[in-house]
Design an enzyme around this catalytic site. Structure first.
Site, short mmCIF file in Angstrom:
data_model
loop_
_atom_site.label_atom_id
_atom_site.label_comp_id
_atom_site.label_asym_id
_atom_site.label_seq_id
_atom_site.Cartn_x
_atom_site.Cartn_y
_atom_site.Cartn_z
N HIS A 52 56.80 -5.04 14.92
CA HIS A 52 56.16 -5.85 15.76
C HIS A 52 57.01 -7.39 15.53
CE1 HIS A 52 53.75 -7.42 18.96
NE2 HIS A 52 53.22 -6.29 19.08
N GLU A 88 52.82 6.01 20.17
CA GLU A 88 51.98 4.97 19.78
C GLU A 88 50.60 5.29 20.60
OE1 GLU A 88 52.84 0.92 20.25
OE2 GLU A 88 54.64 1.24 18.87
N GLU A 95 52.17 1.36 9.41
CA GLU A 95 53.12 0.46 9.75
C GLU A 95 52.57 -0.81 9.67
OE1 GLU A 95 54.67 0.92 13.79
OE2 GLU A 95 55.27 -0.89 14.09
N ASN A 103 61.52 1.15 20.71
CA ASN A 103 60.51 0.99 21.72
C ASN A 103 61.03 0.84 23.17
OD1 ASN A 103 58.38 0.38 23.39
ND2 ASN A 103 57.13 0.29 21.74
N HIS A 128 54.49 3.92 23.81
CA HIS A 128 53.25 3.75 23.80
C HIS A 128 52.40 4.05 25.19
CE1 HIS A 128 49.80 0.36 22.72
NE2 HIS A 128 49.34 1.49 23.32
N ARG A 159 49.85 1.13 32.10
CA ARG A 159 50.57 -0.02 32.71
C ARG A 159 52.24 0.04 32.51
NH1 ARG A 159 49.55 -5.07 28.30
NH2 ARG A 159 47.28 -4.39 28.53
N HIS A 160 52.74 0.82 31.58
CA HIS A 160 54.17 0.99 31.71
C HIS A 160 54.55 2.50 31.60
CE1 HIS A 160 53.11 0.52 27.39
NE2 HIS A 160 53.20 -0.71 27.47
N ARG A 170 49.73 3.86 27.04
CA ARG A 170 48.27 2.96 26.89
C ARG A 170 47.34 3.88 28.10
NH1 ARG A 170 47.69 -2.29 25.75
NH2 ARG A 170 49.37 -3.17 24.49
N THR A 194 50.46 -7.65 24.45
CA THR A 194 51.01 -6.52 23.55
C THR A 194 50.13 -6.47 22.56
OG1 THR A 194 53.10 -5.83 22.15
CG2 THR A 194 52.27 -8.34 22.29
N THR A 195 50.47 -5.53 21.68
CA THR A 195 49.58 -4.98 20.59
C THR A 195 49.24 -6.52 19.74
OG1 THR A 195 50.33 -3.16 20.32
CG2 THR A 195 48.81 -3.45 18.86
N ARG A 199 57.87 -2.58 40.56
CA ARG A 199 58.37 -1.96 41.87
C ARG A 199 57.58 -0.86 42.10
NH1 ARG A 199 61.95 -4.92 44.91
NH2 ARG A 199 61.88 -6.94 44.64
N ASP A 228 59.11 0.95 26.07
CA ASP A 228 58.19 0.59 26.92
C ASP A 228 58.56 -0.34 28.12
OD1 ASP A 228 56.53 2.41 25.33
OD2 ASP A 228 55.42 0.55 24.60
N HIS A 229 59.31 -1.36 27.64
CA HIS A 229 59.65 -2.56 28.61
C HIS A 229 60.45 -1.88 29.59
CE1 HIS A 229 57.81 -5.43 26.38
NE2 HIS A 229 58.70 -6.02 25.87
N1 PXP Z 1 55.22 -1.43 16.58
C1 PXP Z 1 53.85 -1.39 16.98
C2 PXP Z 1 52.78 -0.61 16.64
C3 PXP Z 1 53.70 -1.96 18.57
O1 PXP Z 1 52.67 -1.83 19.18
C4 PXP Z 1 54.82 -2.57 18.79
C5 PXP Z 1 54.78 -3.08 20.38
O2 PXP Z 1 54.56 -2.14 21.18
C6 PXP Z 1 55.99 -2.67 18.44
C7 PXP Z 1 56.23 -2.13 16.90
C8 PXP Z 1 57.28 -3.16 18.86
O3 PXP Z 1 57.40 -4.74 18.82
P1 PXP Z 1 58.19 -5.39 19.46
O4 PXP Z 1 58.12 -5.09 21.01
O5 PXP Z 1 57.43 -6.78 19.31
O6 PXP Z 1 59.39 -5.35 18.96
#
Ligand code: PXP
Length: 240
Positions: free
Chosen positions: A190, A70, A151, A6, A42, A48-49, A44, A100-101, A17, A8-9
């Site tokens: 997660h 997602e 999942e 993932n 994801h 936000r990201h 959203r 986060t979720t 910025r 997103d970060h």
């Molecule tokens: N699976 C789902 C459905 C999520 O929402 C997330 C977080 O975006 C992840 C996995 C990944 O989680 P983590 O960032 O804690 O590894």
């Protein structure tokens, strides 16, 4: 066992910025070089990201591995998914104030919306996974809703300590088994990191692990390609 990364970060840092860097597409490409079997973003509701343009760019370039989108089960997101055509969609609960979720879907409350989204996406050939808590009833409901996959939320396992951690691991294992009994593909994710992933990867029959935070955090020290390849080799050796 597939490793979905993932990114997103990466967009979170960029949005801090509102600059062009760092670019989640570039991160996705490096993650794939490091051995990622899939890329997750994801989109959203509050953007936000990940932005819509990221999703378009990533879809254009990410062809050889699975692109997992997602999203919440809203009409807007379903419309976007049908246009972008990711390789799969994972439906997740979404709250504006959350960091986060926070947990799996509330399948009972969301049943009608979920059923509608699953049918629309699957009707256009997009496989759908539901992000759920490791509860046996949720597996049954997921199958009834017509999902291809689930999942399993591993956050409680990740956060638990001592005997509680063993109990949570057992819940995940039972949910995986029940998923198979219901002909569902079973993923997990997660809160997984370089340590706690080992016991999850050792569970037989998990199709893929979806990991974001720990890999992106580690990539600040050693680069994303290496952060992914390190996670990939841990998953491979633990699942043998
Ligand atoms: N699976 C789902 C459905 C999520 O929402 C997330 C977080 O975006 C992840 C996995 C990944 O989680 P983590 O960032 O804690 O590894």
């Amino acid at each position: 066992m597939l490793l979905g990364v993932n990114v997103d970060h990466v967009a979170t840092v960029r949005e801090a910025r509102k600059e062009a860097e760092p670019d989640p597409l570039r991160a996705a490409e490096l993650a794939i070089r490091g051995g990622a079997d899939g890329i997750t973003v994801h989109l959203r509701e509050d953007r936000r990201h990940i932005q819509d343009r990221d999703l378009i760019a990533i879809r254009r370039k990410v062809k050889k591995v699975e692109l997992n989108l997602e999203m919440a089960a809203t009409d807007e997101m379903v419309r976007i998914a049908l246009k972008i055509k990711p390789d799969m969609v994972t439906l997740v609960p979404e709250k504006r104030a959350e960091l986060t979720t926070e947990g799996g879907l509330d399948l009972r409350r969301g049943r009608i919306k979920l059923q509608k989204a699953v049918a629309a996406l699957r009707g256009k050939g997009i496989p759908v996974s539901l992000f759920i808590n490791p509860a046996l009833t949720d597996i049954k409901i997921s199958a009834a809703l017509g999902a291809d996959m689930v999942e399993i939320h591993t956050g409680l396992y990740a956060n638990a300590r001592g005997a509680q951690k063993t109990a949570e691991l057992h819940r995940v294992k039972k949910a995986v088994m029940r998923g198979h009994e219901n002909d569902l593909g079973v993923n997990a994710g997660h809160g997984l990191n370089y340590t706690n992933v080992k016991k999850i990867a050792a569970i037989k029959g998990i199709r893929g692990l979806y990991i974001g935070h720990s890999i992106i955090a580690h990539s600040l020290y050693i680069g994303i390609e290496k952060a992914v390849s390190t996670m990939k080799s841990i998953v491979e050796s633990s699942s043998r």
